[in-house]
Design a protein around this motif. Structure first.
Motif, short mmCIF file in Angstrom:
data_model
loop_
_atom_site.label_atom_id
_atom_site.label_comp_id
_atom_site.label_asym_id
_atom_site.label_seq_id
_atom_site.Cartn_x
_atom_site.Cartn_y
_atom_site.Cartn_z
N ASP A 195 -21.28 -108.86 82.15
CA ASP A 195 -20.34 -109.26 81.21
C ASP A 195 -18.90 -109.38 81.94
O ASP A 195 -18.50 -108.25 82.53
CB ASP A 195 -20.26 -108.50 80.09
CG ASP A 195 -19.06 -109.34 79.05
OD1 ASP A 195 -19.37 -110.35 78.39
OD2 ASP A 195 -17.93 -108.66 78.83
N SER A 222 -32.99 -117.79 89.11
CA SER A 222 -32.00 -116.66 89.39
C SER A 222 -31.94 -116.55 90.77
O SER A 222 -31.21 -115.97 91.58
CB SER A 222 -32.46 -115.37 88.70
OG SER A 222 -31.84 -114.26 88.98
N ARG A 245 -25.04 -118.39 95.95
CA ARG A 245 -23.68 -117.81 95.96
C ARG A 245 -23.53 -117.02 97.07
O ARG A 245 -22.38 -116.72 97.71
CB ARG A 245 -23.53 -116.75 94.64
CG ARG A 245 -23.36 -117.66 93.47
CD ARG A 245 -22.62 -116.76 92.28
NE ARG A 245 -23.78 -115.56 92.08
CZ ARG A 245 -24.75 -115.55 91.50
NH1 ARG A 245 -25.14 -116.36 90.69
NH2 ARG A 245 -25.46 -114.12 91.38
N GLN A 279 -25.91 -112.06 84.88
CA GLN A 279 -24.52 -111.63 85.35
C GLN A 279 -24.04 -110.50 84.37
O GLN A 279 -24.22 -110.66 83.25
CB GLN A 279 -23.79 -112.60 85.57
CG GLN A 279 -24.34 -113.83 86.26
CD GLN A 279 -24.60 -113.57 87.71
OE1 GLN A 279 -23.63 -112.57 88.30
NE2 GLN A 279 -25.75 -113.92 88.27
N SER A 313 -28.29 -117.70 82.85
CA SER A 313 -27.46 -117.20 83.97
C SER A 313 -26.38 -116.23 83.50
O SER A 313 -25.90 -115.19 84.12
CB SER A 313 -26.59 -118.37 84.40
OG SER A 313 -27.48 -119.45 85.29
N ARG A 314 -26.20 -116.31 82.09
CA ARG A 314 -25.15 -115.48 81.31
C ARG A 314 -25.81 -113.95 81.43
O ARG A 314 -24.95 -113.18 81.45
CB ARG A 314 -24.81 -116.00 80.00
CG ARG A 314 -24.03 -115.13 79.16
CD ARG A 314 -23.65 -115.56 78.04
NE ARG A 314 -23.06 -114.75 76.79
CZ ARG A 314 -23.14 -114.68 75.39
NH1 ARG A 314 -23.54 -115.65 74.76
NH2 ARG A 314 -22.22 -113.99 75.02
N GLN A 361 -29.81 -119.15 92.53
CA GLN A 361 -28.46 -119.12 92.41
C GLN A 361 -28.03 -117.94 93.15
O GLN A 361 -26.88 -118.13 93.60
CB GLN A 361 -28.36 -118.94 90.73
CG GLN A 361 -28.51 -120.40 90.03
CD GLN A 361 -28.86 -119.87 88.44
OE1 GLN A 361 -28.74 -118.89 87.99
NE2 GLN A 361 -28.87 -120.93 87.81
N PHE A 362 -28.61 -116.92 92.97
CA PHE A 362 -27.99 -115.48 93.94
C PHE A 362 -27.83 -115.97 95.34
O PHE A 362 -26.89 -115.68 96.16
CB PHE A 362 -28.90 -114.56 93.68
CG PHE A 362 -28.25 -113.40 94.44
CD1 PHE A 362 -27.48 -112.35 93.53
CD2 PHE A 362 -28.60 -112.62 95.58
CE1 PHE A 362 -27.13 -111.16 93.88
CE2 PHE A 362 -28.00 -111.71 96.20
CZ PHE A 362 -27.19 -110.78 95.21
#
Length: 288
Positions: A263, A66, A73, A261, A257-258, A69-70
């Motif tokens: 929805d 996490s 991004r 984040q 990942s879902r 990935q953050f």
């Protein structure tokens, strides 16, 4: 992705100044302050780093993915570019990677294989308050490398709840503290019923929470078995527009990942998690 403002943001110049003058630092910051994702990126252009890598220890695999990935991004990149991660059985780094998020066993092996830590300018120990044996061993080995071989190596210990003053004295290091974000919290105790199974009580509690509060619901459960049983119980009674999502370290990356984040369609969510969500990751939208 625009650069977000976190509580830690105002403290970053002091972090840079301390590490310019000293080689050790203790950083206290509450969960959600942004220390995990903002400190490594802030150090990338520090003169003392001289283009070398930053290694950050993250005790849990979910949190390591996490965080990487953050940060990626935030730089408008894919994981494996400037920011990557290495965990057990999974490697997302490249020749361009300069911030490498690793789990405990990986760090210990790196220190054993390369005692000089060539190409590494800083080692960050995140979530040190969790106090795993591997983290303590990693810090001891890093301090030994710094004392014997690499006086220029920077070591940063970051914690949310540990006694930072005592740790700073032990490390002979300056200590910085960041403010967090505080919100009013109401605590209520949901009544149990005699001989009621865990998943049945969890189902009743979630139904009440959804009916009386806005936002998403986070449920802590002991392990994967309890998560699976509670998920099955909830999916039988909740409407289709409420998602029930598990969160634990064995999930495929895409499912993790879902959960991490919001929805995209604004649907309400019930997240069933192990204790990984207590301090290692921050879930958006949770109100209960």
């Amino acid at each position: 992705m625009s650069t977000p403002i976190f509580p830690i943001t105002a403290l970053l110049p002091q972090v840079l100044n301390e590490l310019e003058a000293r080689t050790r630092l203790v950083l206290e910051a509450p969960p959600g302050a942004g220390k995990t994702t903002q400190v490594p990126l802030a150090l990338l252009d520090a003169p003392w780093l001289q283009g070398r890598k930053i290694i950050m220890l993250e005790p849990r695999r979910v949190a390591a993915r996490s965080a990487a990935q953050f940060m990626a991004r935030q730089r408008g990149e894919e994981v494996g570019g400037t920011v990557g991660y290495r965990i057990r059985f999974e490697n997302k780094v490249s020749a361009r990677t300069r911030v490498e998020v690793v789990t405990e066993g990986i760090l210990t092996r790196m220190l054993q294989d390369d005692p000089m830590l060539e190409g590494v300018g800083a080692v960050l120990f995140d979530e040190f308050h969790e106090r795993h044996l591997a983290a303590d061993l990693g810090l001891a080995l890093a301090l030994d490398v710094q004392a014997q071989l690499r006086e220029d190596l920077r070591i940063v210990v970051m914690s949310a709840t540990l006694d930072g003053e005592r740790l700073a004295q032990f490390l002979d290091a300056p200590r910085l503290s960041s403010e967090g974000r505080s919100y009013p919290v109401a605590i209520s105790h949901f009544p149990a019923r005699r001989d009621e199974a865990l998943e049945a009580q969890a189902r009743r509690a979630v139904e009440q929470a959804l009916a009386t509060h806005p936002g998403d619901v986070l449920v802590f459960l002991p392990g994967q078995r309890e998560i699976a049983r509670t998920q099955a119980a909830l999916e039988q009674v909740l409407p289709a527009d409420i998602q029930v999502l598990p969160l634990h370290g064995e999930l495929p990356v895409e499912q993790q990942s879902r959960v991490l984040q919001p929805d995209p369609h604004g649907q309400r969510r019930v997240v069933l998690a192990t204790n990984v969500a207590e301090s290692s990751v921050t879930l958006p939208g949770v109100r209960v």
